[in-house]
Design a protein around this motif. Structure first.
Motif, PDB file in Angstrom:
ATOM      1  N   ILE A 131       0.991  -1.198  -0.046  1.00  0.00           N
ATOM      2  CA  ILE A 131       0.032  -0.011  -0.016  1.00  0.00           C
ATOM      3  C   ILE A 131       0.846   1.291   0.104  1.00  0.00           C
ATOM      4  CG2 ILE A 131      -1.926   1.104   1.265  1.00  0.00           C
ATOM      5  CD1 ILE A 131      -2.316  -1.255   3.014  1.00  0.00           C
ATOM      6  N   ASN A 132       0.598   1.953  -0.723  1.00  0.00           N
ATOM      7  CA  ASN A 132       1.236   3.428  -0.990  1.00  0.00           C
ATOM      8  C   ASN A 132       0.627   4.695  -0.901  1.00  0.00           C
ATOM      9  OD1 ASN A 132       3.573   4.996  -0.928  1.00  0.00           O
ATOM     10  ND2 ASN A 132       3.771   4.974  -2.902  1.00  0.00           N
ATOM     11  N   ALA A 133       1.214   5.568   0.085  1.00  0.00           N
ATOM     12  CA  ALA A 133       0.216   7.018  -0.024  1.00  0.00           C
ATOM     13  C   ALA A 133       1.138   8.114  -0.553  1.00  0.00           C
ATOM     14  CB  ALA A 133      -0.078   7.314   1.543  1.00  0.00           C
ATOM     15  N   ILE A 134       0.493   9.025  -1.291  1.00  0.00           N
ATOM     16  CA  ILE A 134       1.136  10.036  -1.829  1.00  0.00           C
ATOM     17  C   ILE A 134       0.353  11.278  -1.225  1.00  0.00           C
ATOM     18  CG2 ILE A 134       1.725  11.425  -3.706  1.00  0.00           C
ATOM     19  CD1 ILE A 134       1.914   8.691  -5.521  1.00  0.00           C
ATOM     20  N   ASP A 135       1.143  12.351  -0.726  1.00  0.00           N
ATOM     21  CA  ASP A 135       0.794  13.588  -0.437  1.00  0.00           C
ATOM     22  C   ASP A 135       0.667  14.499  -1.165  1.00  0.00           C
ATOM     23  OD1 ASP A 135       0.348  16.046   1.143  1.00  0.00           O
ATOM     24  OD2 ASP A 135       1.245  15.168   2.827  1.00  0.00           O
TER      25      ASP A 135
ATOM     26  N   GLY B 282      -0.687  17.441  -1.006  1.00  0.00           N
ATOM     27  CA  GLY B 282      -0.702  18.787  -0.371  1.00  0.00           C
ATOM     28  C   GLY B 282      -2.298  19.162   0.020  1.00  0.00           C
ATOM     29  N   ASN B 283      -2.309  20.262   0.894  1.00  0.00           N
ATOM     30  CA  ASN B 283      -3.585  20.547   1.429  1.00  0.00           C
ATOM     31  C   ASN B 283      -4.303  19.733   2.112  1.00  0.00           C
ATOM     32  OD1 ASN B 283      -2.867  23.178  -0.229  1.00  0.00           O
ATOM     33  ND2 ASN B 283      -3.938  22.235  -1.836  1.00  0.00           N
ATOM     34  N   GLY B 284      -3.580  18.834   2.819  1.00  0.00           N
ATOM     35  CA  GLY B 284      -4.498  18.071   3.658  1.00  0.00           C
ATOM     36  C   GLY B 284      -5.024  16.679   2.757  1.00  0.00           C
ATOM     37  N   LYS B 285      -4.693  16.530   1.591  1.00  0.00           N
ATOM     38  CA  LYS B 285      -5.367  15.688   0.725  1.00  0.00           C
ATOM     39  C   LYS B 285      -4.262  14.648   0.732  1.00  0.00           C
ATOM     40  CE  LYS B 285      -8.896  17.920  -1.846  1.00  0.00           C
ATOM     41  NZ  LYS B 285      -9.022  18.713  -2.753  1.00  0.00           N
ATOM     42  N   VAL B 286      -4.615  13.257   0.615  1.00  0.00           N
ATOM     43  CA  VAL B 286      -3.694  12.027   0.112  1.00  0.00           C
ATOM     44  C   VAL B 286      -4.322  10.998  -0.799  1.00  0.00           C
ATOM     45  CG1 VAL B 286      -4.491  10.904   2.413  1.00  0.00           C
ATOM     46  CG2 VAL B 286      -2.277  10.372   1.528  1.00  0.00           C
ATOM     47  N   ASN B 287      -3.388  10.500  -1.614  1.00  0.00           N
ATOM     48  CA  ASN B 287      -3.887   9.542  -2.470  1.00  0.00           C
ATOM     49  C   ASN B 287      -3.320   7.979  -1.975  1.00  0.00           C
ATOM     50  OD1 ASN B 287      -2.708   8.268  -5.139  1.00  0.00           O
ATOM     51  ND2 ASN B 287      -4.948   8.823  -5.483  1.00  0.00           N
TER      52      ASN B 287
ATOM     53  N   VAL C  77      -7.465   5.687  -4.247  1.00  0.00           N
ATOM     54  CA  VAL C  77      -8.406   6.060  -3.413  1.00  0.00           C
ATOM     55  C   VAL C  77      -7.896   7.395  -3.000  1.00  0.00           C
ATOM     56  CG1 VAL C  77      -9.556   6.286  -1.078  1.00  0.00           C
ATOM     57  CG2 VAL C  77      -9.813   4.076  -2.548  1.00  0.00           C
ATOM     58  N   ASP C  78      -8.726   8.756  -3.191  1.00  0.00           N
ATOM     59  CA  ASP C  78      -8.411   9.892  -2.730  1.00  0.00           C
ATOM     60  C   ASP C  78      -9.140  10.055  -1.201  1.00  0.00           C
ATOM     61  OD1 ASP C  78      -6.617  10.954  -4.620  1.00  0.00           O
ATOM     62  OD2 ASP C  78      -8.307  11.361  -6.055  1.00  0.00           O
ATOM     63  N   ALA C  79      -8.062  10.642  -0.241  1.00  0.00           N
ATOM     64  CA  ALA C  79      -8.791  10.852   0.978  1.00  0.00           C
ATOM     65  C   ALA C  79      -8.217  12.035   1.552  1.00  0.00           C
ATOM     66  CB  ALA C  79      -8.621   9.650   1.788  1.00  0.00           C
TER      67      ALA C  79
ATOM     68  N   ALA D 107       4.589  12.029  11.879  1.00  0.00           N
ATOM     69  CA  ALA D 107       4.392  12.012  10.370  1.00  0.00           C
ATOM     70  C   ALA D 107       5.115  12.619   9.549  1.00  0.00           C
ATOM     71  CB  ALA D 107       2.787  12.487  10.312  1.00  0.00           C
ATOM     72  N   PRO D 108       6.199  12.181   9.492  1.00  0.00           N
ATOM     73  CA  PRO D 108       7.412  13.010   8.924  1.00  0.00           C
ATOM     74  C   PRO D 108       7.169  13.158   7.273  1.00  0.00           C
ATOM     75  CG  PRO D 108       8.464  10.690   9.363  1.00  0.00           C
ATOM     76  CD  PRO D 108       6.793  10.985  10.065  1.00  0.00           C
ATOM     77  N   LEU D 109       6.430  12.048   6.642  1.00  0.00           N
ATOM     78  CA  LEU D 109       6.383  12.297   5.226  1.00  0.00           C
ATOM     79  C   LEU D 109       5.355  13.019   4.980  1.00  0.00           C
ATOM     80  CD1 LEU D 109       7.115   8.572   4.197  1.00  0.00           C
ATOM     81  CD2 LEU D 109       8.526  10.297   4.117  1.00  0.00           C
ATOM     82  N   ARG D 110       4.551  13.745   5.604  1.00  0.00           N
ATOM     83  CA  ARG D 110       3.441  14.515   5.369  1.00  0.00           C
ATOM     84  C   ARG D 110       4.218  15.898   4.810  1.00  0.00           C
ATOM     85  NH1 ARG D 110      -1.483  15.328   9.553  1.00  0.00           N
ATOM     86  NH2 ARG D 110      -1.891  13.262   9.897  1.00  0.00           N
ATOM     87  N   ARG D 111       3.603  16.523   3.849  1.00  0.00           N
ATOM     88  CA  ARG D 111       3.996  17.751   3.241  1.00  0.00           C
ATOM     89  C   ARG D 111       3.309  18.727   4.120  1.00  0.00           C
ATOM     90  NH1 ARG D 111       4.941  18.309  -2.946  1.00  0.00           N
ATOM     91  NH2 ARG D 111       3.059  16.987  -2.956  1.00  0.00           N
TER      92      ARG D 111
END
Lengths: 189, 281, 155, 117, 361
Positions: D33-37, D39-44, D63-65, D112-116
């Motif tokens: 499972i991978n997540a991509i930030d 920006g603006n609090g959104k994550v894919n 999924v966008d969340a 949460a270091p990987l958050r932008r």
């Protein structure tokens, strides 16, 4: 004594390196380089080790273990930092979970550069470490870098009060206190 | 020759050190490396004296020293005493010190090593006693001095006992395939893990004495022919090292099975036949 | 088991595989120490930019000239050779096959380097200001008497 | 945009059912499972699968969340997913059902270091 | 029961190269419960790749995730980026990449086998494996310039050409190595003590491997036909005589045999490359900035390596995600321990060839 330098036993700990240097250390113990001809054995037991071979840039979770192992090795001891990342942090310098090198925590005697360090360089470095080790005695107690300041304060206080000083015990208590206060390891899952 | 046995008993740490040093060289050469110098055990000895000893508690350290002196005394009793059985029982006592020491600390590796050491005892001692019984049956005496003056070759009467003994030597000396109590890769030395400095050196030296002990027993199998005894010891030495280098570690189930269901019946059969031949027919 | 047994006895009487002394020299293509050649360098600072670990730092002179001081930390370098490939001038940066020597506490690879990094950062700022000043002055000069200057140079 | 893998768009409510219908343990290999930030609090978030033994493009459920959403766990369908989920919960601070935090991070690491940000 | 004993294994242990902590609850040396902490080596490489390094520099930092499969990490990343840039590297570069990658696999597999042998207490086999591993290491050293971290691939091709002198040395050394591997194969097939220690220990059934998504040699030893070399078209493996090795038993012994047989396959591939190396450039200039998303599946020595890269048309990438082989194998490893014997623990762990610095990054 000259016989002493012919029997250094090493303890190897990886504080988050890429395995490269660890593999090379093992290759050193193999037949081609054969560290045992210098009397060196890999004793995975800190209580019987003399040379502490550390690789890796020290991640946040390995700090406490690094200090504990260092404290468990009886004097005289030397620390060898193998590889670029153990020396300065190398490619992992300033990453968020990394502490930039072993000498932030414990006094390092020999730095072996190289990414990864060649077995030849490791051999040279360990020989250099043995030269340093030769001079040290049972009484030469070194203080881990992280508690140096507190140690000096405690020592001067104790001397002021005329108490008998057991340097090793003070260091031990301070390290334990430091680990307890700052580096409590989380237990996951 | 008169004081030979006593001299060996007293100098056993030094003789054992040389055997151990020689073994390390041979082992290294078998692994195609150069290996340490012959005097390496003594260099280790000097270094360990110069190290600071970290004691867990004084009882533990005392047990380490007791193990050393008991092993030494065992060898002396074995070689010079009137009865080799006394030596063998003292051998159990010496190992008991090590086991108690191992149990007295909290380290799980040490406790586990001590448990395994007990299993070693269970495997080794019956065979040692059968060896003594066999030698008694052949020579008619319990004393080393008498066995060594026996004019025949005991090994010819005790071939199966000898084989059983040679195959259990790895368990006595903690060598592969039966080095389970020391198991460097599993429990890092087992009962000796918590010793350091001077006290570790005591344990380390006690191991050298065990070498003398083992090869003294091998020596007994040739009676008065001491040069044959030397040759046999060398042969056994090479065999054990080659075996050490060509097997991996068995686990303790396999060791017990092998010792009790293969070696013990083998030795017992030999002694049974011998006794029948001696006393019945 | 038997195979290894025989091999062990064979090894006992054959030459060990151990290399004599401390080991071999590194082979010809080994990626060892980076050597800097000041005469040939044109101070484009490409190597500094391209280095993934910032093991190369230039300290800029205060007068705004292009006579930079090259600093290199062998204890930080990962010997990837990217700087050498990026170097536009042949022979200014060379990767030799020398295995870097182990250092001791006197080498102090950390604190010394922090100092150099700090100085490099500061000097770069100063240098930029000095350079900007220099350019402005040059511009002013050029504005003041452009025709005569050109004529003079032509003559 | 997606150069060499197929993407099946899904939504937070449907994703678990989709994966359940799709996943066949003897045919597909769950990768990660991978997540991509974004920006603006959104994550894919993407769930990757690949076929065994066939040269085929990997398949991803996307999924966008947002960071506030609760993301359903797929451990009951694919038991080995706990490690990936724990990692995402740790490094992105996502709210994944049943995922424990503290797998990689220490108390003094940045949360949460990987958050932008 | 009263006689439960807690045995910590790690984070410093002689058979473990890396810090990983297992806490076993044992009952007469039989494991009843296990607790695993894999996060000791977490350094935050992904974060650094997304913030401070540009996409060309990342190719030199990302192999530092793991030294043993350095080439796989670098090449997987490079392939993923090249896929985004829609750039096809020259054929010669592809062949050279396969060459170094397969040499890397040989030395890694030999190392893994030595590691398992050491855990079983077979010191002589370890020494022999290490001695012959040096041949592969020497090949890599003269070819790429370093023994472990090769830094051989770059975006656009490879960094060095294969010169005729190097090729000559390679042929000589690999010939020798091949003979030795035949010897080892013979030894592994016939050694009684090894089969005593390894056969039927740590068995993973095919269903279990599929259920927990095991990867690499671990899965292939259990009969799962999975190999990213056959499933992903990054490199020309089909032309080079690649063959998938699958065993059925799923125990420690067959995991070793899978590795051993894969060395043969690798050697065959290398011979094919040396015999039929195409002419042409080994490096080409790449232009443009990465914009888009791509993945790369790569068969690292330990199993499937997965790289997911996203760029938004800037020098610095938006996301670099590395899924490493051991990351997939940790769940099945944990399941396997319950009910095992403590004496087999080091052998089971090392037979997975775990790479914690990969897992935690």
């Amino acid at each position: 004594m000259s016989a002493k330098i012919k029997s250094p036993w090493i303890l190897h700990y990886n504080c988050g390196s890429c395995n490269g240097c660890d593999v090379e250390i093992l290759a050193c113990l193999g037949p081609k380089y054969d560290l045992e001809r210098f009397g060196i054995i890999n004793k995975g037991n800190p209580k019987q080790a003399d040379i502490f071979v550390v690789t890796g840039p020290v991640t946040k979770r390995t700090r406490a273990r690094l200090l504990r192992l260092y404290m468990q090795i009886p004097e005289p001891k030397v620390v060898v930092a193998v590889g670029t990342c153990a020396c300065t942090g190398g490619p992992f310098r300033n990453m968020y979970n990394v502490e930039n090198g072993v000498d932030r925590f414990i006094p390092v005697d020999v730095y072996i550069p190289g990414c990864t360090a060649r077995p030849e360089a490791i051999l040279k470095g360990i020989k250099k470490a043995i030269e340093i080790w030769k001079i040290k005695t049972k009484e030469s107690i070194e203080v881990p870098v992280v508690i140096q300041k507190e140690f000096e304060e405690t020592l001067s206080k104790m001397v002021l009060h005329g108490q008998t000083v057991d340097r090793r015990k003070i260091i031990h208590d301070l390290v334990n206190k430091y680990i307890k206060n700052n580096l409590e390891v989380t237990k996951c899952d | 020759m008169a004081w030979m046995l006593e001299t060996i008993a007293i100098l056993s740490p030094i003789i054992g050190g040389f055997i151990y040093g020689f073994e390390r060289v041979v082992k290294a050469r078998m692994q195609n490396r150069q290996g340490p110098p012959l005097l390496q055990p003594f260099y280790d000895f000097i270094k360990l004296v110069e190290k600071r000893a970290i004691q867990v508690h004084s009882f533990h350290s005392m047990m380490g020293l007791a193990f050393f002196f008991a092993t030494w005394f065992t060898l002396a009793a074995f070689l010079c005493g009137p009865n080799i059985l006394v030596g063998l029982f003292l051998h159990i006592l010496a190992l008991a010190f090590l086991i108690i020491g191992g149990f007295s600390v909290l380290s799980p590796y040490s406790v586990m090593g001590s448990l395994r050491e007990i299993i070693h005892l269970m495997c080794v001692e019956p065979i040692l006693i059968l060896v003594a019984v066999g030698l008694f049956l052949v020579t008619g005496s319990w004393s080393v001095r008498d066995i060594l003056s026996y004019s025949g070759l005991p090994i010819l009467y005790l071939p199966l006992v000898f084989i059983a003994f040679v195959l259990i030597i790895p368990a006595i000396l903690k060598k592969s395939p039966f080095d389970i109590s020391e198991a460097h890769q599993e429990i890092i030395g087992g009962p000796e893990i918590e010793y350091s400095g001077f006290f570790y050196e005591a344990i380390y030296t006690a191991k050298w004495i065990e070498y003398v002990f083992v090869f003294a027993i091998v020596f007994l199998f040739t009676g008065v022919h001491w040069w044959l005894g030397l040759a046999l010891s060398l042969l056994v030495f090479l065999f054990i090292n080659a075996l050490d280098n060509s097997t991996c570690r068995a686990n303790f189930h396999q060791m017990i099975k092998f010792a009790w269901f293969v070696l013990l019946p083998l030795a017992a059969l030999n002694i049974f036949v011998l006794a029948l031949w001696r006393y019945v027919i | 088991m038997l195979k290894m047994f025989i091999e062990s006895l064979k090894n006992l009487f054959s030459e060990p595989a151990t290399l004599p002394g401390i080991g071999t020299e590194a082979p010809k293509g080994y990626r060892g120490l980076i050597v800097f050649n000041k005469e040939k360098c044109i101070f484009c600072t490409k190597c500094e930019l391209v280095c993934p670990v910032d093991a190369i730092k230039f300290i800029y002179p205060e007068d705004g000239s292009r006579n930079l001081e090259f600093n290199y930390n062998p204890f930080l370098c990962i010997y990837c050779g990217e700087c050498v490939r990026a170097c536009p001038k042949d022979g200014a940066l060379i990767q030799t096959n020398i295995v870097p020597e182990p250092g001791t506490q006197e080498d102090n690879p950390n604190e010394k380097w922090f100092e150099i990094e700090r100085r490099a950062q500061e000097s770069k700022k100063k240098w930029q200001i000095a350079l900007a000043k220099k350019r402005q002055e040059a511009l002013k000069k050029a504005k003041k008497q452009p025709p005569s200057d050109k004529k003079g140079s032509k003559k | 945009m997606y150069k060499n893998f197929e993407v099946i768009e899904s939504s937070l409510e449907k994703i678990k059912e989709d994966i359940k219908n799709f996943y066949d343990p003897s045919k597909y290999h769950f990768i990660t499972i991978n997540a991509i930030d974004l920006g603006n609090g959104k994550v894919n978030i993407k769930w990757f699968f690949a076929k065994y033994e066939v040269m085929d493009k990997p398949i991803a459920f996307s999924v966008d969340a947002t960071y506030e959403d609760t993301i359903p766990s797929i451990v009951d369908i694919i038991p080995s997913a706990w490690l990936s989920e724990a990692e995402l919960a740790d490094l992105f601070g996502l709210n994944i059902e049943g995922a424990k935090k503290g797998l990689f991070l220490e108390p003094d690491s940045p949360p949460a270091p990987l958050r932008r940000s | 029961m009263e006689n439960k004993m807690i045995v910590p294994f790690g984070s410093q242990h002689i058979t473990l190269l890396e810090p990983v902590r297992f806490i076993f609850e044992t009952e007469n040396e039989k494991i009843v419960n296990v607790d695993v902490d894999v996060g000791y080596v977490h350094r935050g490489i992904e974060k650094a790749c997304q913030t401070k390094l540009n996409y060309k520099q990342v190719a030199y930092i990302i192999p530092r995730i793991c030294g043993l499969c350095a080439m796989s990490h670098a090449l997987a990343y490079i392939t993923a980026v090249e896929k985004i840039l829609e750039f096809d590297p020259p054929k010669k570069a592809k062949y050279l990449r396969v060459l170094v990658h397969e040499l890397d696999r040989i030395h890694s597999h030999l190392f893994a086998m030595a590691h398992v042998a050491e855990a079983a207490g077979y010191e002589n086999l370890v020494m022999h494996l290490f001695r012959d591993r040096e041949l592969a290491m020497e090949c890599l050293e003269i070819l790429t310039g370093n023994r472990v971290q090769y830094d051989y691939g770059c975006i656009g091709g490879v960094n060095r050409d294969l010169t005729p002198e190097v090729e000559k040395i390679l042929r000589k050394k690999l010939k020798k190595l091949e003979d030795r591997i035949h010897w080892f194969k013979d030894l592994y097939m016939n050694d009684y003590t090894l089969s005593l220690r390894w056969k039927g220990i740590g068995v993973i059934s095919k269903e279990m491997a599929e259920k927990y998504n095991a990867a690499g040699p671990v899965a292939r030893a259990s009969g799962v036909r999975t190999d990213a070399r056959a499933e992903f078209d990054a490199l020309p493996y089909r032309d080079l005589g690649f063959e998938m090795i699958v065993y059925k038993d799923g125990d420690i012994y067959s995991r070793n045999l899978v590795r051993l047989d894969e060395i043969f396959v690798s050697l065959r591939i290398i011979w094919n490359i040396l015999d039929g190396l195409p002419e042409g450039n080994y490096k080409e200039e790449v232009k443009g900035l990465p914009k888009g998303e791509s993945v790369c599946r790569w068969e690292a020595p330990r199993g499937e390596l997965f790289m997911h890269v996203r760029g938004d048309g800037k020098q610095i990438l938006t996301r670099v995600r590395v899924k490493t082989p051991t990351f997939s194998n940790i769940p099945v490893l944990r399941e396997l321990f319950v009910g095992a014997n403590y004496a087999d623990v080091p052998a089971i762990i090392t037979s997975f060839d775990p790479c914690m610095s990969c897992t935690a990054r």
